[in-house]
Design a protein around this motif. Structure first.
Motif, PDB file in Angstrom:
ATOM      1  N   GLY A   6       1.346 -15.914   5.110  1.00 26.71           N
ATOM      2  CA  GLY A   6       0.308 -16.880   5.465  1.00 26.71           C
ATOM      3  C   GLY A   6       0.786 -17.939   6.429  1.00 26.71           C
ATOM      4  N   SER A   7       2.081 -18.156   6.488  1.00 26.73           N
ATOM      5  CA  SER A   7       2.647 -19.145   7.405  1.00 26.73           C
ATOM      6  C   SER A   7       3.124 -18.517   8.703  1.00 26.73           C
ATOM      7  CB  SER A   7       3.808 -19.873   6.724  1.00 26.73           C
ATOM      8  OG  SER A   7       3.351 -20.582   5.594  1.00 26.73           O
ATOM      9  N   GLY A   8       2.842 -17.240   8.884  1.00 28.27           N
ATOM     10  CA  GLY A   8       3.204 -16.585  10.126  1.00 28.27           C
ATOM     11  C   GLY A   8       4.679 -16.296  10.275  1.00 28.27           C
ATOM     12  N   LEU A   9       5.400 -16.190   9.149  1.00 27.31           N
ATOM     13  CA  LEU A   9       6.840 -15.979   9.215  1.00 27.31           C
ATOM     14  C   LEU A   9       7.245 -14.514   9.148  1.00 27.31           C
ATOM     15  CD1 LEU A   9       7.963 -18.930   6.934  1.00 27.31           C
ATOM     16  CD2 LEU A   9       8.392 -18.690   9.375  1.00 27.31           C
ATOM     17  N   LEU A  10       6.284 -13.634   8.856  1.00 26.65           N
ATOM     18  CA  LEU A  10       6.592 -12.215   8.746  1.00 26.65           C
ATOM     19  C   LEU A  10       5.930 -11.427   9.866  1.00 26.65           C
ATOM     20  CD1 LEU A  10       6.175 -11.582   4.907  1.00 26.65           C
ATOM     21  CD2 LEU A  10       8.205 -12.363   6.168  1.00 26.65           C
ATOM     22  N   GLY A  11       6.578 -10.354  10.241  1.00 25.93           N
ATOM     23  CA  GLY A  11       5.981  -9.406  11.164  1.00 25.93           C
ATOM     24  C   GLY A  11       5.663  -8.117  10.424  1.00 25.93           C
ATOM     25  N   PRO A  12       4.663  -7.364  10.856  1.00 26.07           N
ATOM     26  CA  PRO A  12       4.300  -6.132  10.157  1.00 26.07           C
ATOM     27  C   PRO A  12       5.349  -5.044  10.355  1.00 26.07           C
ATOM     28  CG  PRO A  12       3.053  -6.323  12.186  1.00 26.07           C
ATOM     29  CD  PRO A  12       3.805  -7.612  12.041  1.00 26.07           C
ATOM     30  N   VAL A  13       5.470  -4.192   9.346  1.00 31.46           N
ATOM     31  CA  VAL A  13       6.329  -3.014   9.505  1.00 31.46           C
ATOM     32  C   VAL A  13       5.532  -1.938  10.233  1.00 31.46           C
ATOM     33  CG1 VAL A  13       7.729  -3.519   7.485  1.00 31.46           C
ATOM     34  CG2 VAL A  13       5.654  -2.145   7.220  1.00 31.46           C
ATOM     35  N   HIS A  14       6.238  -1.094  10.953  1.00 29.80           N
ATOM     36  CA  HIS A  14       5.619  -0.052  11.761  1.00 29.80           C
ATOM     37  C   HIS A  14       5.810   1.295  11.077  1.00 29.80           C
ATOM     38  CE1 HIS A  14       5.276  -2.357  15.766  1.00 29.80           C
ATOM     39  NE2 HIS A  14       5.597  -3.222  14.827  1.00 29.80           N
ATOM     40  N   ALA A  33       0.538 -19.878  -3.723  1.00 32.48           N
ATOM     41  CA  ALA A  33      -0.434 -19.681  -2.653  1.00 32.48           C
ATOM     42  C   ALA A  33      -0.784 -21.025  -2.047  1.00 32.48           C
ATOM     43  CB  ALA A  33      -1.692 -19.016  -3.206  1.00 32.48           C
ATOM     44  N   GLY A  34      -0.888 -21.025  -0.720  1.00 38.34           N
ATOM     45  CA  GLY A  34      -1.259 -22.253  -0.049  1.00 38.34           C
ATOM     46  C   GLY A  34      -0.090 -23.166   0.232  1.00 38.34           C
ATOM     47  N   LEU A  35       1.131 -22.732  -0.090  1.00 37.02           N
ATOM     48  CA  LEU A  35       2.292 -23.553   0.171  1.00 37.02           C
ATOM     49  C   LEU A  35       2.398 -23.840   1.664  1.00 37.02           C
ATOM     50  CD1 LEU A  35       5.023 -24.784  -0.819  1.00 37.02           C
ATOM     51  CD2 LEU A  35       6.044 -22.561  -0.346  1.00 37.02           C
ATOM     52  N   ALA A  36       2.594 -25.083   2.002  1.00 44.47           N
ATOM     53  CA  ALA A  36       2.784 -25.451   3.402  1.00 44.47           C
ATOM     54  C   ALA A  36       4.268 -25.470   3.697  1.00 44.47           C
ATOM     55  CB  ALA A  36       2.184 -26.837   3.662  1.00 44.47           C
ATOM     56  N   LEU A  37       4.675 -24.743   4.694  1.00 44.77           N
ATOM     57  CA  LEU A  37       6.069 -24.693   5.073  1.00 44.77           C
ATOM     58  C   LEU A  37       6.285 -25.642   6.254  1.00 44.77           C
ATOM     59  CD1 LEU A  37       6.738 -20.860   4.877  1.00 44.77           C
ATOM     60  CD2 LEU A  37       6.906 -22.593   3.090  1.00 44.77           C
ATOM     61  N   PRO A  38       6.994 -26.751   6.038  1.00 43.81           N
ATOM     62  CA  PRO A  38       7.170 -27.734   7.105  1.00 43.81           C
ATOM     63  C   PRO A  38       7.782 -27.101   8.342  1.00 43.81           C
ATOM     64  CG  PRO A  38       7.958 -28.591   4.995  1.00 43.81           C
ATOM     65  CD  PRO A  38       7.654 -27.151   4.787  1.00 43.81           C
ATOM     66  N   GLY A  39       7.228 -27.442   9.471  1.00 42.70           N
ATOM     67  CA  GLY A  39       7.767 -26.969  10.733  1.00 42.70           C
ATOM     68  C   GLY A  39       7.363 -25.559  11.097  1.00 42.70           C
ATOM     69  N   CYS A  40       6.592 -24.891  10.224  1.00 41.69           N
ATOM     70  CA  CYS A  40       6.215 -23.503  10.494  1.00 41.69           C
ATOM     71  C   CYS A  40       4.775 -23.455  10.991  1.00 41.69           C
ATOM     72  CB  CYS A  40       6.343 -22.658   9.223  1.00 41.69           C
ATOM     73  SG  CYS A  40       8.038 -22.515   8.642  1.00 41.69           S
ATOM     74  N   ARG A  41       4.610 -22.905  12.165  1.00 44.15           N
ATOM     75  CA  ARG A  41       3.271 -22.749  12.715  1.00 44.15           C
ATOM     76  C   ARG A  41       3.062 -21.284  13.045  1.00 44.15           C
ATOM     77  NH1 ARG A  41       5.400 -27.119  15.437  1.00 44.15           N
ATOM     78  NH2 ARG A  41       5.864 -25.811  17.239  1.00 44.15           N
ATOM     79  N   ARG A  42       1.839 -20.865  13.063  1.00 42.30           N
ATOM     80  CA  ARG A  42       1.558 -19.485  13.440  1.00 42.30           C
ATOM     81  C   ARG A  42       2.023 -19.247  14.869  1.00 42.30           C
ATOM     82  NH1 ARG A  42      -0.976 -16.455  10.048  1.00 42.30           N
ATOM     83  NH2 ARG A  42      -2.130 -17.348   8.319  1.00 42.30           N
ATOM     84  N   ALA A  43       2.781 -18.183  15.033  1.00 36.18           N
ATOM     85  CA  ALA A  43       3.330 -17.882  16.349  1.00 36.18           C
ATOM     86  C   ALA A  43       2.276 -17.214  17.216  1.00 36.18           C
ATOM     87  CB  ALA A  43       4.542 -16.970  16.198  1.00 36.18           C
TER      88      ALA A  43
END
Length: 353
Positions: free
Chosen positions: A104-112, A13-23
């Motif tokens: 948390g890093s904004g890399l996933l989208g929700p399933v519908h 938890a809290g891992l920072a992913l370099p180069g990843c920003r919330r889209a």
């Protein structure tokens, strides 16, 4: 540090992913919104050997969608792709405790859910898991447990607990996984502690026990130990149930047991990547693999259990769901937070002792 198919210590938890920003928000971020027409392409990033022989081809034939299917061997490899901004993939299959870092890093989208009409086939045991209680991000794919595989023809008394790895009678005939979460977790369970314990005294005792066990081990090996079990070079191994089942197909003398002190249970799930270019095709694929016959064929091929109850009932080689007694002894790996670095250090010291 070497990681396995099922573990990645840095995914805390809290891992920072370099180069990843919330889209910025997208229209398809609303799980109630329509996704538009079916695209003619789909890109999937999955573990190797983790679908049925006809899973992809069957989908392509029925839906007229061309699938690009790439594979990886570790969560590290998957995460590295995402960290470097690799785009183009629609679906991936991360291990469950990587989910908080990814979402948390904004890399996933929700399933519908509106497109997942077959989701009701998933057994209640695998619905609303602790790593995704609202079922926002995941669609269960395969499940398994960690335990002890052994050669029934070479070990007279079946091992039923983690203490077997401390038994010098089997010196150089045993292996444990090349995986800190699994090894330290097993030693915690041996002492009656939680699988994800972060207490300093508990971890110190687990380290001491793991170092004692190390003196008896032939090696730290994960999936590759299957060949050693089949050949009879290894008699007792910490292993996942699916890999033990695969090995037992070639050598029926291989047995498997969940230790009486408890062990890890895990569920691997499909997730939608945030920038998925083919969201409708991805959801059609998810609904397709939720069909009982597709789920059954995949689990028969992988040797792991199907969270799909309707599919499990059709398997040629069914993997029984854990009993109530077994469930009481099983835990999911969880994010370790700041303690991840402590676990990583302990594992490094165990391997270098």
């Amino acid at each position: 540090m070497t990681t396995s198919r099922r573990a990645f210590l840095a995914a805390a938890a809290g891992l920072a992913l370099p180069g990843c920003r919330r889209a910025t928000p997208r229209a398809d971020d609303d799980p109630a919104a329509p996704l538009g027409p079916l695209e003619r392409e789909l890109a999937i990033y999955n573990w190797s050997d983790y679908v049925g022989s006809d899973t992809i081809a069957g989908f392509e034939r029925e839906f007229g969608v061309r699938v690009t299917y790439d594979t990886y061997e570790s969560n590290e490899e998957l995460l590295a792709k995402l960290q470097t901004g690799a785009s183009g993939y629609d679906l991936a299959v991360p291990s469950s405790y990587l989910l908080p870092a990814l979402s948390g890093s904004g890399l996933l989208g929700p399933v519908h859910p509106r497109y997942l009409t077959n989701l009701g086939n998933i057994a209640p045991l695998f619905r609303h898991p602790p790593y995704d209680p609202a079922e926002t991000w995941t669609v269960p794919w395969q499940w398994g447990v960690t335990g002890i595989a052994w050669r029934r023809d070479l070990v007279a008394q079946p091992p039923d607990g983690w203490e077997v790895f401390l038994d010098a009678r089997w010196k150089n005939r045993m292996t444990m996984m090349d995986d800190g979460r699994e090894v330290i977790g097993a030693m915690l369970k041996y002492r009656g502690r939680p699988l994800n314990d972060t207490d300093a005294a508990s971890l110190s005792a687990a380290k001491a026990d793991a170092e004692r066990a190390r003196a008896n081990l032939r090696a730290y090996k994960s999936a590759t130990v299957k060949g050693d079990l089949i050949a009879g070079d290894v008699w007792i191994a910490q292993l996942w149930n699916g890999d033990a089942a695969q090995a037992a197909r070639e050598q029926p003398a291989i047995g498997f047991v969940v230790p009486r002190q408890g062990a890890a249970i895990w569920t691997d799930s499909f997730v939608m990547l945030r920038e998925a270019p083919h969201p409708r095709a991805a959801h059609e694929f998810l609904n397709y693999v939720l069909r009982p016959e597709v789920a059954a064929a995949a689990s028969d091929a992988t040797g792991y259990g199907s969270p799909n109850a309707a599919g499990a009932a059709l398997q040629r080689r069914p993997v029984p769901y854990p009993t109530a007694e077994e469930r009481a002894r099983l835990e999911y790996f969880a994010d370790l937070g700041a303690a991840a670095m402590t676990w990583d250090r302990i594992w490094t010291e165990i391997k270098s002792a």
